[in-house]
Design a protein around this motif. Sequence first.
Motif, PDB file in Angstrom:
ATOM      1  N   LEU A 339       0.817  -1.211   0.000  1.00  0.00           N
ATOM      2  CA  LEU A 339       0.000   0.000   0.000  1.00  0.00           C
ATOM      3  C   LEU A 339       0.850   1.260   0.000  1.00  0.00           C
ATOM      4  N   PRO A 342       3.138   2.394  -4.618  1.00  0.00           N
ATOM      5  CA  PRO A 342       2.245   2.314  -5.775  1.00  0.00           C
ATOM      6  C   PRO A 342       2.911   1.600  -6.949  1.00  0.00           C
ATOM      7  N   ASP A 349      -2.412  -1.150  -9.618  1.00  0.00           N
ATOM      8  CA  ASP A 349      -2.584  -0.917  -8.185  1.00  0.00           C
ATOM      9  C   ASP A 349      -3.991  -1.324  -7.747  1.00  0.00           C
ATOM     10  N   ILE A 350      -5.003  -0.931  -8.534  1.00  0.00           N
ATOM     11  CA  ILE A 350      -6.391  -1.264  -8.203  1.00  0.00           C
ATOM     12  C   ILE A 350      -6.603  -2.770  -8.234  1.00  0.00           C
ATOM     13  N   VAL A 353      -5.038  -4.332  -5.045  1.00  0.00           N
ATOM     14  CA  VAL A 353      -5.793  -4.078  -3.813  1.00  0.00           C
ATOM     15  C   VAL A 353      -7.086  -4.887  -3.814  1.00  0.00           C
ATOM     16  N   VAL A 367      -6.626  -0.262   4.347  1.00  0.00           N
ATOM     17  CA  VAL A 367      -6.298   0.671   3.271  1.00  0.00           C
ATOM     18  C   VAL A 367      -6.248   2.095   3.800  1.00  0.00           C
ATOM     19  N   LYS A 371      -2.440   3.084   3.283  1.00  0.00           N
ATOM     20  CA  LYS A 371      -2.190   3.536   1.913  1.00  0.00           C
ATOM     21  C   LYS A 371      -1.734   4.982   1.918  1.00  0.00           C
ATOM     22  N   TRP A 376      -5.452   9.680  -1.361  1.00  0.00           N
ATOM     23  CA  TRP A 376      -5.853   8.509  -2.146  1.00  0.00           C
ATOM     24  C   TRP A 376      -6.518   7.472  -1.257  1.00  0.00           C
ATOM     25  N   GLU A 380     -12.144   6.088  -2.421  1.00  0.00           N
ATOM     26  CA  GLU A 380     -12.239   4.671  -2.789  1.00  0.00           C
ATOM     27  C   GLU A 380     -11.986   4.432  -4.272  1.00  0.00           C
ATOM     28  N   HIS A 382      -9.625   5.394  -5.945  1.00  0.00           N
ATOM     29  CA  HIS A 382      -8.204   5.190  -6.178  1.00  0.00           C
ATOM     30  C   HIS A 382      -7.741   3.795  -5.786  1.00  0.00           C
ATOM     31  N   TRP A 383      -8.580   3.035  -5.090  1.00  0.00           N
ATOM     32  CA  TRP A 383      -8.160   1.665  -4.792  1.00  0.00           C
ATOM     33  C   TRP A 383      -9.222   0.620  -5.117  1.00  0.00           C
TER      34      TRP A 383
END
Length: 452
Positions: A339, A342, A349-350, A353, A367, A371, A376, A380, A382-383
């Motif tokens: 986390l 990146p 990354d998505i 996660v 997260v 993170k 970020w 949400e 962003h992940w």
Amino acid sequence: MSTAVEDRNSRRLAWCVAHVLRHAPDRIAFDLLGRLDRPTRKYLCRDEWLPASAVTLLLRHGSEADRRFIARNPRVVGRPLPGLPGPERYARRRTPPELLPVLRAELGRDPADGALTTGELVGLLRLHGTRRPRTALDVLRLPYELDPQELSAEHARQPLPTGSAEALLLVADLPAETARALLAVPAADEDGRSWHRPAVRAVRMGRLTHEELVACVAPARRTLLLGRLPAYPALRWTLPEQAGMQTAVTRALAPLKDDPRLWSELLRHAPGFPGPLPDLVAAVAAGSLPGPAGPVAPLAAGAPAEPGEDLVRAVRHLAPTAAEPETGGVERELALASLAVPMETVQEDIRWVRDCLDRGLLTGADVVRHKLPACWALDEDHWLGDVDHPDRHDRPGAVLAARAEADRLFTLALGEDPEAWWRVARTLPDFAGTLPHLLLRVTDGDSVSDRS
């Protein structure tokens, strides 16, 4: 005229303030909105995913420009606002011709002979709002003269059906006190499948914030259920609205802390307590309710004697839980470490996660805590990836857990200090560390570097 750099900074600050507003109490949110300069406020109202309570505060206290920008904001979904489908759409409705003879027989006169009195209108709404608001909306297209105080008194004497209460919240120009009064019913009333609809409408129409809803909904068990509505097809909270309701209910339950005895007393008295949730929590915390030998529902004859499954589930969801032993070993440690590093692309990354969430190596709370950057972690998208509608995240459990953990961190670190909340919002756009690190720096009073 603003430069490109100033414009970029205003946009980034608006984006971060929108994240902070999700977790701020109404008083703090109002203070933060008042501190924004004109360009930042414009971008906030026009471009950001705004929480429902912030929209309500802006509509209630903002300028005409704020309302105009919000009405054009495609991300303000589900709330009938100026320029969007809502009161104007219902104003175009006409009472169906086939309904007029029925209403004429029920009134004992022709509705065209004169405007309905409050008593006549209430009588018709009692007959035609037992299921959905459609027929009640048709009744409200007739000319009428409504006395808000008389309406509140009639509702207190014998509650209106949920469909009629929902219709009044949709189209009637009600004072705030009357809107709150429509959300209180006797504790002995049964909870049908549609009892929650007026509460959802009150928030979605911008009439009440989540905190105000918690303060006025009665009986208390309904407020607890609104914090975690049972899942079946019907009008429901969107995911951000559900998170906002969960936040408001959790804030009202804060006096119970993590005392298992108090939570047990809350669950024991909730089925029969006739007042709003804050009153029940205050009575439980003060020990002023009857003990185990006393009656379960001291003030509400005919109320449920035992909590139902939905109420038990809602209280367990809201109650603090002991930290579970960590599982996953080395894989979990690697997932937590990832986390902070990146990957080459956002999509990778998505995917990583989401895979860790599915395998149980990470939770939404992990997260938020680990993170970076912090902005970020609070977003949400962003992940979990972008969504085209705020209630379509395919991992709602992770979103709700992340919001709850962020609520806990903000409340623990910042409390009710508006200056501290503002420092966090101003620092968040350029801060490169985690959210706990940022909150620690702000509360300790140290200088916050964007390289920290």
